[in-house]
Write a protein that holds these residues in place. Structure first.
Motif, PDB file in Angstrom:
ATOM      1  N   GLU A  82     114.092  11.196  35.427  1.00 24.17           N
ATOM      2  CA  GLU A  82     113.297  10.089  34.890  1.00 24.17           C
ATOM      3  C   GLU A  82     112.390   9.486  35.964  1.00 24.17           C
ATOM      4  O   GLU A  82     111.234   9.159  35.704  1.00 24.17           O
ATOM      5  CB  GLU A  82     114.209   9.016  34.286  1.00 24.17           C
ATOM      6  N   GLU A  83     112.906   9.352  37.161  1.00 24.23           N
ATOM      7  CA  GLU A  83     112.089   8.842  38.268  1.00 24.23           C
ATOM      8  C   GLU A  83     110.921   9.793  38.548  1.00 24.23           C
ATOM      9  O   GLU A  83     109.801   9.356  38.807  1.00 24.23           O
ATOM     10  CB  GLU A  83     112.918   8.700  39.538  1.00 24.23           C
ATOM     11  N   LEU A  84     111.193  11.097  38.510  1.00 22.08           N
ATOM     12  CA  LEU A  84     110.140  12.087  38.746  1.00 22.08           C
ATOM     13  C   LEU A  84     109.067  12.039  37.666  1.00 22.08           C
ATOM     14  O   LEU A  84     107.880  12.125  37.960  1.00 22.08           O
ATOM     15  CB  LEU A  84     110.728  13.497  38.807  1.00 22.08           C
ATOM     16  N   ARG A  85     109.479  11.885  36.410  1.00 25.52           N
ATOM     17  CA  ARG A  85     108.520  11.808  35.316  1.00 25.52           C
ATOM     18  C   ARG A  85     107.570  10.638  35.556  1.00 25.52           C
ATOM     19  O   ARG A  85     106.348  10.773  35.438  1.00 25.52           O
ATOM     20  CB  ARG A  85     109.223  11.649  33.972  1.00 25.52           C
ATOM     21  N   ALA A  86     108.110   9.505  35.935  1.00 30.01           N
ATOM     22  CA  ALA A  86     107.281   8.330  36.210  1.00 30.01           C
ATOM     23  C   ALA A  86     106.378   8.567  37.416  1.00 30.01           C
ATOM     24  O   ALA A  86     105.232   8.117  37.444  1.00 30.01           O
ATOM     25  CB  ALA A  86     108.171   7.114  36.442  1.00 30.01           C
ATOM     26  N   GLN A  87     106.862   9.270  38.408  1.00 29.61           N
ATOM     27  CA  GLN A  87     106.101   9.538  39.631  1.00 29.61           C
ATOM     28  C   GLN A  87     104.938  10.494  39.370  1.00 29.61           C
ATOM     29  O   GLN A  87     103.911  10.413  40.035  1.00 29.61           O
ATOM     30  CB  GLN A  87     107.030  10.118  40.698  1.00 29.61           C
ATOM     31  N   ARG A  88     105.090  11.380  38.404  1.00 29.85           N
ATOM     32  CA  ARG A  88     104.051  12.384  38.160  1.00 29.85           C
ATOM     33  C   ARG A  88     102.771  11.771  37.606  1.00 29.85           C
ATOM     34  O   ARG A  88     101.680  12.174  37.962  1.00 29.85           O
ATOM     35  CB  ARG A  88     104.578  13.475  37.235  1.00 29.85           C
ATOM     36  N   ARG A  89     102.885  10.786  36.722  1.00 31.98           N
ATOM     37  CA  ARG A  89     101.675  10.164  36.180  1.00 31.98           C
ATOM     38  C   ARG A  89     101.021   9.340  37.281  1.00 31.98           C
ATOM     39  O   ARG A  89     101.605   8.438  37.830  1.00 31.98           O
ATOM     40  CB  ARG A  89     101.974   9.288  34.981  1.00 31.98           C
ATOM     41  N   GLY A  90      99.806   9.704  37.622  1.00 32.00           N
ATOM     42  CA  GLY A  90      99.098   9.017  38.695  1.00 32.00           C
ATOM     43  C   GLY A  90      99.588   9.432  40.071  1.00 32.00           C
ATOM     44  O   GLY A  90      99.116   8.925  41.084  1.00 32.00           O
ATOM     45  N   GLY A  91     100.526  10.369  40.102  1.00 31.48           N
ATOM     46  CA  GLY A  91     101.091  10.814  41.368  1.00 31.48           C
ATOM     47  C   GLY A  91     100.712  12.237  41.701  1.00 31.48           C
ATOM     48  O   GLY A  91      99.758  12.482  42.429  1.00 31.48           O
ATOM     49  N   PHE A  92     101.451  13.192  41.138  1.00 28.68           N
ATOM     50  CA  PHE A  92     101.198  14.591  41.474  1.00 28.68           C
ATOM     51  C   PHE A  92     101.373  15.486  40.263  1.00 28.68           C
ATOM     52  O   PHE A  92     102.063  15.140  39.311  1.00 28.68           O
ATOM     53  CB  PHE A  92     102.106  15.062  42.620  1.00 28.68           C
ATOM     54  N   ALA A  93     100.717  16.630  40.329  1.00 24.98           N
ATOM     55  CA  ALA A  93     100.789  17.618  39.251  1.00 24.98           C
ATOM     56  C   ALA A  93     100.644  19.000  39.864  1.00 24.98           C
ATOM     57  O   ALA A  93     100.160  19.150  40.982  1.00 24.98           O
ATOM     58  CB  ALA A  93      99.681  17.380  38.229  1.00 24.98           C
ATOM     59  N   MET A  94     101.058  20.009  39.108  1.00 25.75           N
ATOM     60  CA  MET A  94     100.953  21.392  39.571  1.00 25.75           C
ATOM     61  C   MET A  94     100.310  22.237  38.487  1.00 25.75           C
ATOM     62  O   MET A  94     100.618  22.090  37.307  1.00 25.75           O
ATOM     63  CB  MET A  94     102.325  21.959  39.918  1.00 25.75           C
ATOM     64  N   VAL A  95      99.403  23.096  38.906  1.00 25.97           N
ATOM     65  CA  VAL A  95      98.799  24.077  38.006  1.00 25.97           C
ATOM     66  C   VAL A  95      99.384  25.423  38.394  1.00 25.97           C
ATOM     67  O   VAL A  95      99.240  25.867  39.535  1.00 25.97           O
ATOM     68  CB  VAL A  95      97.257  24.095  38.123  1.00 25.97           C
ATOM     69  N   LEU A  96     100.055  26.052  37.449  1.00 28.32           N
ATOM     70  CA  LEU A  96     100.757  27.294  37.718  1.00 28.32           C
ATOM     71  C   LEU A  96      99.808  28.476  37.804  1.00 28.32           C
ATOM     72  O   LEU A  96      98.679  28.440  37.303  1.00 28.32           O
ATOM     73  CB  LEU A  96     101.807  27.548  36.638  1.00 28.32           C
ATOM     74  N   GLN A  97     100.307  29.538  38.389  1.00 24.44           N
ATOM     75  CA  GLN A  97      99.536  30.756  38.606  1.00 24.44           C
ATOM     76  C   GLN A  97      99.057  31.361  37.301  1.00 24.44           C
ATOM     77  O   GLN A  97      97.971  31.889  37.213  1.00 24.44           O
ATOM     78  CB  GLN A  97     100.401  31.747  39.378  1.00 24.44           C
ATOM     79  N   SER A  98      99.873  31.292  36.274  1.00 24.21           N
ATOM     80  CA  SER A  98      99.548  31.994  35.044  1.00 24.21           C
ATOM     81  C   SER A  98      99.485  31.045  33.859  1.00 24.21           C
ATOM     82  O   SER A  98     100.516  30.651  33.323  1.00 24.21           O
ATOM     83  CB  SER A  98     100.584  33.083  34.781  1.00 24.21           C
ATOM     84  N   GLY A  99      98.261  30.717  33.433  1.00 27.85           N
ATOM     85  CA  GLY A  99      98.087  29.923  32.233  1.00 27.85           C
ATOM     86  C   GLY A  99      98.573  30.665  31.004  1.00 27.85           C
ATOM     87  O   GLY A  99      98.834  30.080  29.970  1.00 27.85           O
TER      88      GLY A  99
END
Length: 188
Positions: A82-99
């Motif tokens: 839950e803490e990570l979910r909150a941290q991701r918005r406005g925090g960090f994101a990842m785009v994976l190798q394979s869409g």
């Protein structure tokens, strides 16, 4: 203070019945706001594993064995879901190798955006479609893509949808794992 500070990060793979393998060994790096860093190495050298660890998307049998991942002054290495979910918005994101594999094939692109917006609560329901159209425009895709399913899109279009979904979180840090793999030369 650095936006991202990684200190002596070690990630190991511990498959059942097999010897553990160290994929990332005591990596340290610092990243400032607005800075771009590229990581180059051979296939299997741990680049993707590092990206998954930084964004806390690594799944078993991978495990952060030691070290710290400090994002915006907070050590996220031990954060709960839950803490990570909150941290991701406005925090960090990842785009994976394979869409190709990052999108659920039985959900329309519009549903993917709706799910992200609902999970993070940062776009009110009446504004969601318009915001999704804005994000698709940023990656040069038409609004009609919202009504299509991943299987109806080319690999490059799926990759651009994945980038738009990551941008929807308005992150200050984006980790890309070979994001241009499925894109044609002009789009790259």
């Amino acid at each position: 203070m650095s936006l991202l500070q990684i200190e002596d990060l070690t990630v190991v793979y511990e498959p059942r019945g097999a010897q553990p393998t160290t994929a990332v060994d005591r990596v340290s790096l610092s990243l400032e706001q607005g800075e771009f860093v590229g990581l180059v190495g051979e296939s299997g050298s741990g680049k993707s594993t590092l990206g998954f660890a930084i964004t806390r998307l690594a799944k078993a049998p991978a495990r952060i064995a030691s070290g710290r991942i400090v994002f915006d002054g907070t050590d996220i290495a031990g954060m709960g879901a839950e803490e990570l979910r909150a941290q991701r918005r406005g925090g960090f994101a990842m785009v994976l190798q394979s869409g190709m594999n990052a999108l659920n094939p039985v959900r329309s692109v519009g549903h993917h955006f709706a799910d992200v917006f609902a999970a993070h609560g940062h776009v009110p329901a009446p504004r969601r479609r318009a915001r999704a159209v804005e994000l698709l425009d940023k990656v040069q895709l038409p609004a009609t893509v919202l009504d299509r399913y991943p299987g109806e899109l080319s690999g490059g279009m799926r990759q651009r949808v994945s980038i738009a979904l990551a941008l929807s979180l308005e992150p200050r840090l984006m980790v890309f794992d070979e994001p241009t793999t499925a894109l044609d030369v002009l789009v790259q």
